[in-house]
Design a protein around this motif. Structure first.
Motif, short mmCIF file in Angstrom:
data_model
loop_
_atom_site.label_atom_id
_atom_site.label_comp_id
_atom_site.label_asym_id
_atom_site.label_seq_id
_atom_site.Cartn_x
_atom_site.Cartn_y
_atom_site.Cartn_z
N SER A 304 0.88 -1.22 -0.11
CA SER A 304 0.10 0.13 0.03
C SER A 304 0.87 1.27 -0.12
CB SER A 304 -0.98 0.09 1.28
OG SER A 304 -2.03 -0.93 1.27
N LEU A 305 1.91 1.34 0.80
CA LEU A 305 2.59 2.42 0.89
C LEU A 305 3.57 2.42 -0.55
CD1 LEU A 305 4.33 4.54 2.25
CD2 LEU A 305 6.07 2.88 3.29
N ILE A 306 3.95 1.31 -1.21
CA ILE A 306 4.53 1.56 -2.42
C ILE A 306 3.62 2.13 -3.63
CG2 ILE A 306 5.54 0.02 -4.43
CD1 ILE A 306 6.69 -1.86 -2.36
N THR A 307 2.40 1.56 -3.32
CA THR A 307 1.31 2.14 -4.32
C THR A 307 1.26 3.59 -4.19
OG1 THR A 307 0.00 0.15 -4.30
CG2 THR A 307 -1.15 2.12 -5.19
N THR A 338 -0.10 -2.06 -9.35
CA THR A 338 0.30 -2.51 -7.85
C THR A 338 -0.85 -2.43 -7.22
OG1 THR A 338 2.61 -1.18 -8.23
CG2 THR A 338 2.03 -1.88 -6.05
N MET A 339 -1.71 -1.50 -7.34
CA MET A 339 -2.80 -1.65 -6.53
C MET A 339 -3.68 -3.11 -6.63
SD MET A 339 -6.21 1.01 -6.62
CE MET A 339 -5.19 2.66 -6.15
N VAL A 340 -3.99 -3.38 -8.03
CA VAL A 340 -4.48 -4.56 -8.12
C VAL A 340 -4.01 -5.57 -7.71
CG1 VAL A 340 -5.46 -6.09 -10.11
CG2 VAL A 340 -5.62 -3.70 -10.40
N PHE A 341 -2.60 -5.84 -7.45
CA PHE A 341 -1.81 -6.74 -7.11
C PHE A 341 -1.84 -6.93 -5.75
CE2 PHE A 341 2.28 -7.90 -4.91
CZ PHE A 341 2.61 -9.19 -5.37
N ASN A 342 -1.96 -5.63 -5.29
CA ASN A 342 -2.23 -5.58 -3.66
C ASN A 342 -3.74 -6.29 -3.08
OD1 ASN A 342 -1.58 -5.09 -0.96
ND2 ASN A 342 -2.06 -2.99 -0.96
#
Length: 360
Positions: A304-307, A338-342
């Motif tokens: 989430s932070l990376i996103t 990245t959001m979808v991956f998360n």
């Protein structure tokens, strides 16, 4: 706390109805998309024909009239050519498909289907929201206690936001591109992630539960719109307006200018960054009250932070002259991916403190 089975069954029916209406919306939007593409290509072909006629007329005017044709004949030839070169080519000389009245009629029919698309989508979103309300009401809680519900909430938020930002006629052409991932998400959620209505697990019984998840869902919905806009921007950059070629060119020809798509992605991301960031902060506060610490580098917290950092990087790149354009757009697409991956991989595959959000 007991579950109202009648409302639970009604919510399931509303979900199935919403998915069916989304499919109808996609079908109608594709008809609109195809009709708009046909009208656009006809208008461009008309411009090409007129342009070639003017060029040929101008070239003919530059060539002296042949000797022996007579003064009157030479005068008549020049008069005809001058009319063509000045743009007075008769509509009757054009193929019927490329006459202005036929092109206007095509645009009117396309606008009619565009209005139908907008109306059906609003109805569909209302049914989608009805599903969420009755789902939560049946269990006397907010309707995002498992991954099935969370995906439904994020997709619903995205559709509400899309209805607001795509209300202009010029932006309705984006509906097939946005409806497709929404339908895929809902179909996957309904077939692979479905969970019966039930009270939430004890770890979710907190006031921070609905605050955190609501904020993150809203940010994720805006991010979906922004990410799709950047993806379409990259497609449009690869196929500039009026210079489309090949099958891909035919597919993207109705899309707006790259600048409009880039502006849509940017304006959406401006909201995504603070809203999603607030969701992360609210999650940290909830973590402190539940686990005694604000941050523990749990997999979902980390991604989430990376996103959020990727969205910040996108906005920074978008404001930097050397990075504006394709480089910034690719960062936005990466943030969305990245959001979808998360959302899926971290919740369902990686073991962590957020794993309960998967299939409980």
């Amino acid at each position: 706390m007991y579950v109202n089975q009648d409302l639970a069954e009604f919510s399931d029916l509303a979900y199935k109805t919403a998915v069916a209406l989304y499919l109808v919306s996609l079908a109608v939007s594709l008809v609109y998309y195809g009709m708009l593409r046909s009208a656009t290509e006809a208008r461009r072909e008309r411009s090409r024909i007129l342009g070639e006629a003017k060029a040929a007329a101008a070239e003919k005017v530059a060539v002296p009239v042949g000797a022996g044709s007579g003064a009157d004949a030479g005068k008549d030839d020049r008069s005809d050519v001058s009319g063509i070169a000045s743009g007075s080519l008769s509509e009757a000389d054009l193929p019927k498909t490329f006459q202005i009245d036929a092109i206007r009629a095509k645009h009117r029919r396309a606008d009619m289907w565009g209005g139908m698309t907008q109306t059906i989508i609003w109805l569909t979103v209302a049914v989608h929201l009805l599903f969420l309300v009755t789902r939560g009401w049946s269990a006397h809680r907010f309707p995002w206690g498992n991954l099935f519900e969370y995906v439904s909430v994020v997709s619903g938020m995205a559709m509400v936001i899309a209805c607001v930002v795509l209300r202009r006629k010029s932006m309705r052409v984006l509906w097939p591109w946005l409806l497709t991932p929404i339908i895929v998400l809902l179909f996957y959620a309904g077939t692979e992630l479905y969970a019966d209505v039930a009270p939430v697990v004890p770890s979710l019984k907190s006031n921070w539960f609905w605050i955190h998840v609501t904020t993150v869902s809203f940010g994720g919905g805006i991010g979906l719109v922004s990410g799709m806009a950047s993806l379409l921007y990259l497609l449009r950059r690869a196929q500039p307006k009026g210079e489309e070629h090949g099958i891909l060119g035919k597919i993207v020809s109705p899309l707006p200018d790259a600048s409009k798509l880039d502006a849509l992605a940017y304006r959406s991301a401006i909201w995504t960054l603070p809203v999603f960031g607030l969701g992360v902060i609210f999650g940290a506060i909830w973590a402190h009250s539940a686990w005694g610490r604000f941050w523990g580098w749990d997999p979902k917290e980390t991604v989430s932070l990376i996103t959020w950092l990727l969205y910040a990087a996108y906005l920074h790149a978008r404001a930097t002259p050397g990075m504006r354009g394709k480089p910034a757009a690719w960062i936005n697409v990466l943030a969305f991916a990245t959001m979808v991956f998360n959302l899926f991989f971290i919740n369902m595959v990686v073991s962590g403190l957020h794993s309960y959000a998967g299939l409980n």
